[in-house]
Write an enzyme that holds these catalytic residues in place. Structure first.
Site, mmCIF file in Angstrom:
data_model
loop_
_atom_site.group_PDB
_atom_site.id
_atom_site.type_symbol
_atom_site.label_atom_id
_atom_site.label_comp_id
_atom_site.label_asym_id
_atom_site.label_seq_id
_atom_site.Cartn_x
_atom_site.Cartn_y
_atom_site.Cartn_z
ATOM 1 N N TYR A 249 0.843 -1.010 0.071
ATOM 2 C CA TYR A 249 0.005 -0.080 0.058
ATOM 3 C C TYR A 249 0.880 1.241 0.110
ATOM 4 O O TYR A 249 1.934 1.255 0.815
ATOM 5 C CB TYR A 249 -1.009 0.005 1.033
ATOM 6 C CG TYR A 249 -1.805 1.189 1.478
ATOM 7 C CD1 TYR A 249 -2.923 1.314 0.595
ATOM 8 C CD2 TYR A 249 -1.507 2.231 2.393
ATOM 9 C CE1 TYR A 249 -3.822 2.445 0.887
ATOM 10 C CE2 TYR A 249 -2.325 3.272 2.436
ATOM 11 C CZ TYR A 249 -3.374 3.396 1.752
ATOM 12 O OH TYR A 249 -4.415 4.425 1.825
ATOM 13 N N ASP B 96 9.230 2.544 -0.209
ATOM 14 C CA ASP B 96 8.308 3.019 0.443
ATOM 15 C C ASP B 96 8.748 2.672 2.073
ATOM 16 O O ASP B 96 8.195 1.442 2.647
ATOM 17 C CB ASP B 96 6.968 2.724 0.257
ATOM 18 C CG ASP B 96 5.821 3.377 0.985
ATOM 19 O OD1 ASP B 96 6.276 4.012 2.230
ATOM 20 O OD2 ASP B 96 4.539 3.637 0.451
ATOM 21 N N LYS C 165 5.206 8.428 9.152
ATOM 22 C CA LYS C 165 5.223 7.886 10.384
ATOM 23 C C LYS C 165 6.064 8.430 11.316
ATOM 24 O O LYS C 165 6.018 9.466 11.949
ATOM 25 C CB LYS C 165 4.947 6.291 10.558
ATOM 26 C CG LYS C 165 3.467 6.170 9.520
ATOM 27 C CD LYS C 165 3.244 4.749 9.512
ATOM 28 C CE LYS C 165 2.122 4.401 8.420
ATOM 29 N NZ LYS C 165 0.706 4.496 9.029
HETATM 30 N N1 HOZ Z 1 -4.298 2.680 6.299
HETATM 31 C C1 HOZ Z 1 -3.040 3.050 6.958
HETATM 32 C C2 HOZ Z 1 -2.294 2.186 7.743
HETATM 33 N N2 HOZ Z 1 -2.236 0.919 6.799
HETATM 34 C C3 HOZ Z 1 -3.693 4.074 8.076
HETATM 35 C C4 HOZ Z 1 -4.922 3.276 8.670
HETATM 36 C C5 HOZ Z 1 -5.353 4.582 9.815
HETATM 37 O O1 HOZ Z 1 -4.922 5.617 10.055
HETATM 38 O O2 HOZ Z 1 -6.544 4.330 9.919
#
Ligand code: HOZ
Length: 435
Positions: free
Chosen positions: A149, A244, A272
């Site tokens: 992702y 990434d 992050k």
């Molecule tokens: N989709 C992100 C983590 N893989 C963020 C999820 C979130 O902040 O809800």
């Protein structure tokens, strides 16, 4: 106070209220707990290894805001940096000295990053890196790995992991065919497939982007030689390698997975941990490549809150602590992770529940599967998500806050210690006995 699920009426009420004006009641879909059933915890505050709801119920936190909170929540030095910075103004939309210090710091910790841009989210960083790669190579195709992702820009929402995998949707509605037609998807950990992709589109591939350790289909490490092979194929075919490191950056090592595995990407996407728990991300890499960005070159990218002074202050404080504590901090995370993994594996054996624990440093996933390893999305997708739902509910009821999806890695912080380990393993024993 120990968590007690019989008294979660407050969360139920908040969810009902949230559903009226917020789609699904949440601002990011995985948080809705749809994949595991039940009601999300509405967090009131967090400190160290714990999150707390509005009635003070405590949960040992393995979500860590989906990765940023490597130091634990509300670290006093980070909080002070934020409050001091906020008192001097929360946004200028103008250059600051601390942005320079931030760029110098990232560049020192990540030698592959000679120049970088600060942005506000991992999504922005990844889509900008892809644009830069296309602008630099004058090629259109971007190759991604299935189950990885890279945020929610149109071109990446093809066989993406994370929230899409959680909801059982391979792709997103609303992505025009044109936006995704230049995205080629290959399986993770499969060099032959990547080589075939290069051969079928000679001189058309601008970049290969992947998570060096995948966190968005659960934790899936690279097999020995895989990252080296990706690097070599990119070089051979004149494409850029974009790593990434939104999840892995300064989590698996101070200098990220690229330091841990000794690979030099052309571009890196960060977010992050390097944002100190604030809306701050970055992308950067080779000076010649990054020099295509406006005002130096013709690739456009901009943002009002890019390099925001409060976010940068939090990030600098976080990185200073990580540099000061250095190896000891990462060794502590590894030690906790090792004990947790060994403990969970022992309980899986005791209870005869089919499952494996995959972990790299402070990222891990318990996959409910009878496979001996999860190496790609093909392996991950056959996990028993019904059993995962029961596991999640059982752990939550005992005060253990795990990602509400089989396909999101769990994160350990430097504040997780023996007390949290014992509580987690006790809860796991009770939960796995019952599912
Ligand atoms: N989709 C992100 C983590 N893989 C963020 C999820 C979130 O902040 O809800």
């Amino acid at each position: 106070m120990d968590a007690n699920q019989s008294d979660r009426k407050g969360d139920v009420n908040l969810l009902e209220r949230a559903l009226v004006h917020i789609p699904g009641g949440v601002n990011s879909p995985v948080r809705a707990f749809r994949a595991v059933g039940g009601v999300p915890v509405f967090v009131d505050r967090a400190e160290g290894a714990y999150v707390y709801d509005r009635v003070g119920r405590d949960y040992v936190d393995y979500i860590g805001s989906w990765g940023p909170m490597l130091l634990g929540h509300a670290h006093p030095e980070v909080v002070k940096a934020i409050t001091d910075a906020a008192a001097r103004g929360t946004s200028f939309g103008a250059p600051t000295e601390r942005e320079i210090t931030y760029a110098e710091t990232i560049s020192r910790l990540y030698p592959s990053i000679e120049m970088l841009r600060a942005v506000s989210s991992g999504t922005e960083a990844a889509m900008s890196a892809a644009r830069v790669a296309r602008g630099f190579t004058k090629r259109d195709v971007v190759v991604k790995a299935e189950g990885c992702y890279h945020g929610h820009a149109d071109m990446f929402l093809v066989k993406a992991g994370s929230g899409l995998a959680t909801l059982g949707a391979p792709d997103s509605l609303g992505v025009p065919k044109g936006a995704a037609q230049d995205t080629t998807v290959v399986p993770f950990n499969d060099l032959a497939a990547l080589q075939a992709a290069f051969e079928s589109a000679p001189e058309r591939i601008a970049a290969v982007i992947l998570e060096p350790v995948v966190g968005n289909m659960g934790c899936v490490p690279p097999e020995a030689g895989y990252l080296e092979g990706v690097r070599a194929l990119c070089t051979q075919h004149g494409a850029l390698f974009i790593m990434d490191e939104v999840m892995t950056g300064s989590r698996l090592a101070l200098g990220g997975a690229q330091a841990k595995y000794g690979i030099k990407p052309d571009l890196t996407v960060l977010g992050k941990v390097i944002g100190g728990g604030m809306p701050l991300a970055a992308y950067g890499g080779r000076r010649d490549v990054m020099s295509v960005i406006a005002p130096l070159g013709g690739v456009y990218q901009a943002g009002t809150l890019s390099g925001n002074p409060v976010a940068v202050a939090a990030a600098l404080a976080t990185l200073a602590i990580l540099e000061r504590e250095g190896e000891a901090l990462y060794a502590g995370l590894e030690a906790f992770g090792g004990k947790l993994q060994t403990g969970l594996e022992g309980i899986l054996r005791e209870t005869s529940v089919p499952g494996i624990v995959q972990r790299v440093g402070s990222m891990f996933t318990l996959f409910f599967t009878d496979r001996t390893a999860v190496k790609s999305w093909d392996d991950a997708k056959v996990s028993d998500t019904v059993r995962f739902g029961k596991w999640h509910a059982g752990m939550l009821s005992k005060g253990i806050y795990l990602p509400p999806s089989q396909y999101e890695a769990a994160f350990i912080s430097a504040r997780h210690g023996e007390r949290e380990l014992d509580r987690t393993l006790d809860a796991a024993r009770q939960t796995l006995r019952g599912i």
